[in-house]
Structure formats: structure tokens, C-alpha cells
Design a protein around this motif. Structure first.
Motif, PDB file in Angstrom:
ATOM      1  N   ARG A   1     -49.436  35.665 -20.362  1.00 19.36           N
ATOM      2  CA  ARG A   1     -50.679  36.212 -20.529  1.00 19.36           C
ATOM      3  C   ARG A   1     -51.452  36.682 -19.237  1.00 19.36           C
ATOM      4  N   GLN A   2     -51.290  36.023 -18.464  1.00 17.48           N
ATOM      5  CA  GLN A   2     -51.782  36.385 -16.986  1.00 17.48           C
ATOM      6  C   GLN A   2     -51.367  37.687 -16.320  1.00 17.48           C
ATOM      7  N   ASN A   3     -50.178  37.793 -16.443  1.00 14.97           N
ATOM      8  CA  ASN A   3     -49.348  39.112 -16.084  1.00 14.97           C
ATOM      9  C   ASN A   3     -50.025  40.204 -16.724  1.00 14.97           C
ATOM     10  N   MET A   4     -50.249  39.838 -18.203  1.00 17.03           N
ATOM     11  CA  MET A   4     -50.889  41.148 -19.146  1.00 17.03           C
ATOM     12  C   MET A   4     -52.067  41.316 -18.771  1.00 17.03           C
ATOM     13  N   ARG A   5     -52.751  40.302 -18.361  1.00 16.67           N
ATOM     14  CA  ARG A   5     -54.305  40.551 -18.037  1.00 16.67           C
ATOM     15  C   ARG A   5     -54.331  41.480 -16.754  1.00 16.67           C
ATOM     16  N   THR A   6     -53.508  41.360 -15.692  1.00 22.83           N
ATOM     17  CA  THR A   6     -53.303  41.767 -14.687  1.00 22.83           C
ATOM     18  C   THR A   6     -52.925  43.195 -14.641  1.00 22.83           C
ATOM     19  N   GLN A   7     -52.021  43.443 -15.843  1.00 23.80           N
ATOM     20  CA  GLN A   7     -51.656  44.777 -16.103  1.00 23.80           C
ATOM     21  C   GLN A   7     -52.890  45.735 -16.887  1.00 23.80           C
ATOM     22  N   THR A   8     -53.411  44.955 -17.513  1.00 25.23           N
ATOM     23  CA  THR A   8     -54.476  45.543 -18.335  1.00 25.23           C
ATOM     24  C   THR A   8     -55.816  46.029 -17.286  1.00 25.23           C
ATOM     25  N   ILE A   9     -55.932  45.144 -16.264  1.00 25.73           N
ATOM     26  CA  ILE A   9     -57.093  45.450 -15.274  1.00 25.73           C
ATOM     27  C   ILE A   9     -56.721  46.593 -14.587  1.00 25.73           C
ATOM     28  N   TRP A  10     -55.228  46.772 -13.964  1.00 18.62           N
ATOM     29  CA  TRP A  10     -54.923  47.912 -13.407  1.00 18.62           C
ATOM     30  C   TRP A  10     -54.697  49.085 -14.210  1.00 18.62           C
ATOM     31  N   PHE A  11     -54.542  48.963 -15.504  1.00 15.90           N
ATOM     32  CA  PHE A  11     -54.335  50.176 -16.236  1.00 15.90           C
ATOM     33  C   PHE A  11     -55.882  50.646 -16.504  1.00 15.90           C
ATOM     34  N   PHE A  12     -56.812  49.811 -16.708  1.00 13.61           N
ATOM     35  CA  PHE A  12     -58.039  50.356 -16.724  1.00 13.61           C
ATOM     36  C   PHE A  12     -58.540  51.116 -15.586  1.00 13.61           C
ATOM     37  N   PHE A  13     -58.298  50.428 -14.165  1.00 14.52           N
ATOM     38  CA  PHE A  13     -58.503  51.049 -13.092  1.00 14.52           C
ATOM     39  C   PHE A  13     -57.920  52.407 -12.967  1.00 14.52           C
ATOM     40  N   LEU A  14     -56.564  52.538 -13.200  1.00 11.83           N
ATOM     41  CA  LEU A  14     -55.940  53.863 -13.315  1.00 11.83           C
ATOM     42  C   LEU A  14     -56.664  54.893 -14.488  1.00 11.83           C
ATOM     43  N   VAL A  15     -56.897  54.603 -15.621  1.00  7.30           N
ATOM     44  CA  VAL A  15     -57.421  55.309 -16.709  1.00  7.30           C
ATOM     45  C   VAL A  15     -58.800  55.763 -16.258  1.00  7.30           C
ATOM     46  N   VAL A  16     -59.628  54.933 -15.542  1.00  9.56           N
ATOM     47  CA  VAL A  16     -61.108  55.421 -15.236  1.00  9.56           C
ATOM     48  C   VAL A  16     -61.211  56.160 -14.090  1.00  9.56           C
ATOM     49  N   THR A  17     -59.848  55.912 -13.221  1.00  8.50           N
ATOM     50  CA  THR A  17     -60.035  56.676 -11.801  1.00  8.50           C
ATOM     51  C   THR A  17     -59.429  57.961 -12.372  1.00  8.50           C
ATOM     52  N   GLY A  18     -58.529  58.229 -12.908  1.00  3.50           N
ATOM     53  CA  GLY A  18     -57.905  59.507 -13.251  1.00  3.50           C
ATOM     54  C   GLY A  18     -58.906  60.470 -14.320  1.00  3.50           C
TER      55      GLY A  18
END
Length: 337
Positions: free
Chosen positions: A104-121
Motif C-alpha cells: 500500500r505504501q508503494n501504491m501511494r508513492t506511485q500515486t504521488i509520482w503519477f499525479f506529479f507527472l500528469v500535472v507536470t505534463g
């Protein structure tokens, strides 16, 4: 104004439609119960990240070659994102073992970086599109203002008074078989050629612009008597420096228009100094006559507008009148820092 309105609509679309839909992909119902602080922090982070990009305008910084600022900005945002991945999480279910918690911690980490990439792009794509539109609008405005300024300059310089006075002087020199007649005709021809051949270019060599001013002054001297003294001062340390065409002629023409007399001693001083890419142009003349109030003075206003479009933030134009002397000082930083 229109582009600003479109930008607001895009911001509203992102804030009220796109991000809420993407956030619903998260296990919001579980997080809002067990990890309320993290969920709120994540939402604030997403919207904050978007508006940081919109505020700093990385695409504009890139076009201005401010790469260091872009690198520092990205390092800062990546650092904040990495810190968010270590946000303390609280799982109340005793049925979860260490491996499930790590997953679950790994999923949250991936979620945070996913949002970072989506918002950045998304932000960079939108900002790049807006920047391209800004450049297109800037070019259109610049071309329109340039055409307007050139037309005003043509009317100011190639006017009946200048032509009449110059042709009369040339005619008198020809009749008297003066040795200066041939040289005067050459200067007059060069002035006309320069004004029509060079004025459509965005930038020209400073030495060419100064030679044009010099020949213009020489022609004006032909019709002046001993009461008016004209002084030209030149110091140029870089022959490759470039400036917008017909930049100084408005100030020079005004000096001759309002600062000469056939009965009273007076003087006109015109100076050009270039040192380490800092240009300093000055004119000084006695006020021998004044502009009629009903006649609008558009020459200096057009010059200022052209400078604002061509060299924004890199020039200073000051005019003053004191003790019967009218002064103009134009300073330009020819190269961006």
C-alpha cells in the motif's frame, strides 16, 4: 485580453473537471477515513503544483534561455514530491501484514509520482500552447506597430519642408557651382535610399544608423548660418552592435526643428556613446520655437512604443527642459543579461 480569458477557462476546467475526475480513481472513501490528513495534503499538493507551473511559466523561461531557473524549479518540485512520499500513513486494520502495508505504501508513492507527472505534463502542454499564442500575438502587434511607426516616421522625415529646404539648398549650390554640390547630392541620395531600403528591417548595424544621422546633419548644416552651431560626438566600441532602424532620427529632427535660429546664437549637441553593450544617445538644443498645441507630437511616442515592443525592459527614455535647453537621453542595454 482574449488569451487571458481562455487561460481562466482552462484553469477552471482543470480545477473543477479534470482533477476531480482523476482524484475519484483513488480509494478516496478509505483514505478520507483512515488517512484524512494525507488525502487533503495530496489535493493541496496537486492544485498547488499546477498553479506553480502556471505562475512561473517554464515555457517562457525556456524561450528566454533561463535554463538555471528551470532546473532549480524542477529540483524544488521533485524534492517536495519526494518528501510527500514519506508522509506518515496510519492503517487501523490489524489484518494487514508487513508485506501488505509495504504494498500500500508503494501504491501511494506511485500515486504521488503519477499525479506529479500528469500535472507536470498537462501544465507544460498548456503553458507551451499559451506561449506560442503569445509569441504569435506579439509578432502581429509588433508588425502592426512597426508599420504604423514607419508611416509616421516617413511623414515626419520625408515631409515637404525638409524636401523643399534641401532641394533649395542643392539648387543654390548648383547655381553657384560650389564644390559641395556633388557631395550634397550624394548625401541626399543616400538618405532617401537608407530610409526606404533599411526601414523594413528589424535591426541594423549601429554604425549604419549613425552614418545616416551624420549625413542628415551635414545636409541640415548647408542651410544654417553662423548663428547655429552643431556638434556631433561619437564613441563606439563595437562595430557589430545593432539597433532598430531610424531610431534616433526623430530626436535629431526635433532638435533642428525647434532649436535653430538665423538671428540668435544657439547650439545643437548630438552624442552617441556605446560601451560594453550599453548605448547612450543624447540630444541637447536651445528652445528657439515651440510646437503648436493643436499639433500632436507623435514622433517620440512612436519611438517609445517601438522600443517597448522591440527591447522591453532594456531601455530608458527621458526628456526634460530646463533653463531654455531641451534634452533627450536614450539608454539601451543592447544584449539581454
Amino acid at each position: 485580453m482574449k488569451l487571458t480569458r481562455i487561460a481562466r477557462y482552462v484553469d477552471l476546467l482543470f480545477c473543477l473537471v479534470i482533477m476531480p475526475l482523476v482524484i475519484t480513481l483513488l480509494p478516496v472513501d478509505r483514505w478520507i477515513v483512515h488517512n484524512t490528513a494525507f488525502l487533503l495534503t495530496l489535493v493541496v499538493y496537486i492544485y498547488g503544483l499546477y498553479f506553480i507551473y502556471r505562475r512561473t511559466r517554464p515555457a517562457h523561461l525556456f524561450l528566454q534561455h533561463k535554463y538555471l531557473r528551470i532546473v532549480l524549479l524542477m529540483l524544488l518540485l521533485v524534492g517536495v514530491t519526494e518528501l510527500l512520499t514519506h508522509f506518515p500513513m496510519h492503517e487501523s486494520s490489524p489484518a494487514l501484514d508487513a508485506r501488505q502495508l509495504a504494498a500500500r505504501q508503494n501504491m501511494r508513492t506511485q500515486t504521488i509520482w503519477f499525479f506529479f507527472l500528469v500535472v507536470t505534463g498537462f501544465s507544460l502542454a498548456i503553458e507551451l500552447t499559451f506561449e506560442l499564442f503569445r509569441q504569435m500575438l506579439f509578432r502581429q502587434e509588433l508588425e502592426a506597430e512597426k508599420n504604423k511607426a514607419e508611416l509616421a516616421l516617413y511623414k515626419a522625415q520625408i515631409n515637404p519642408h525638409f524636401l523643399f529646404n534641401t532641394l533649395n539648398t542643392l539648387y543654390a549650390l548648383t547655381l553657384s557651382k560650389s564644390d559641395r554640390a556633388e557631395s550634397a547630392f550624394v548625401k541626399f541620395s543616400n538618405i532617401l535610399h537608407y530610409m526606404y531600403a533599411q526601414a523594413d528591417r528589424e535591426m541594423i548595424p549601429l554604425v549604419d544608423e549613425w552614418e545616416y544621422i551624420r549625413q542628415y546633419v551635414d545636409l541640415q548644416r548647408l542651410r544654417l548660418n553662423s548663428h547655429t552651431q552643431v556638434e556631433l560626438i561619437e564613441e563606439i566600441d563595437d562595430d557589430r552592435a545593432a539597433v532598430p532602424p531610424m531610431l534616433f532620427i526623430t530626436f535629431v529632427e526635433n532638435a533642428f526643428k525647434y532649436g535653430i535660429s538665423s538671428e540668435t546664437d544657439c547650439s545643437i549637441r548630438i552624442g552617441l556613446h556605446l560601451h560594453k553593450s550599453m548605448l547612450d544617445f543624447t540630444t541637447e538644443n536651445a528652445v528657439m520655437r515651440r510646437r503648436e498645441e493643436a499639433v500632436p507630437g507623435i514622433g517620440i511616442a512612436n519611438c517609445r512604443k517601438r522600443l517597448q515592443l522591440l527591447l522591453p525592459g532594456r531601455f530608458d527614455l527621458q526628456t526634460s527642459e530646463r533653463e531654455g535647453l531641451y534634452r533627450v537621453r536614450l539608454t539601451i542595454r543592447l544584449h539581454e543579461e
